[in-house]
Motif scaffolding. Structure first.
Motif: not given
Length: 98
Positions: A39-51, A53-59, A61-67
């Motif tokens: 869980f900690a690794a997934s939470r950290f990776n989500a936070w790292m990925a979010a950094r 992007f410029k917006s939630a919408a941009e993120m 849009a990339a959700r499937e690619e990130l997964l």
């Protein structure tokens, strides 16, 4: 998002494993410690990925690619570690040299 596998990479990973080992000594429940670590690794990776992007919408849009990326990375690392533990089972699990 490529990861370097220099010695510092392994040192950081070992520090996380050491923390998990300390938690196992206190809790004596490998499954709960493993779940928390995952869980900690997934939470950290989500936070790292979010950094990145410029917006939630941009993120979003990339959700499937990130997964796909993080799932593939985890699978490759898990395959490598499973193979190593199979090869060295007696030493790693049973504590036998040789």
């Amino acid at each position: 998002m490529a990861q370097a596998t220099d010695q510092a990479f392994y040192d950081r990973a070992d520090a996380h494993v050491e923390l998990a080992n300390q938690q196992i000594e206190k809790l004596e429940d490998l499954g709960k410690v493993s779940a928390s670590m995952t869980f900690a690794a997934s939470r950290f990776n989500a936070w790292m990925a979010a950094r990145s992007f410029k917006s939630a919408a941009e993120m979003a849009a990339a959700r499937e690619e990130l997964l796909k990326y993080f799932s593939e990375q985890y699978r490759m690392m898990l395959e490598d570690n499973l193979d190593e533990h199979i090869e060295h089972f007696d030493r790693y699990v049973l504590g036998k040299d040789g």
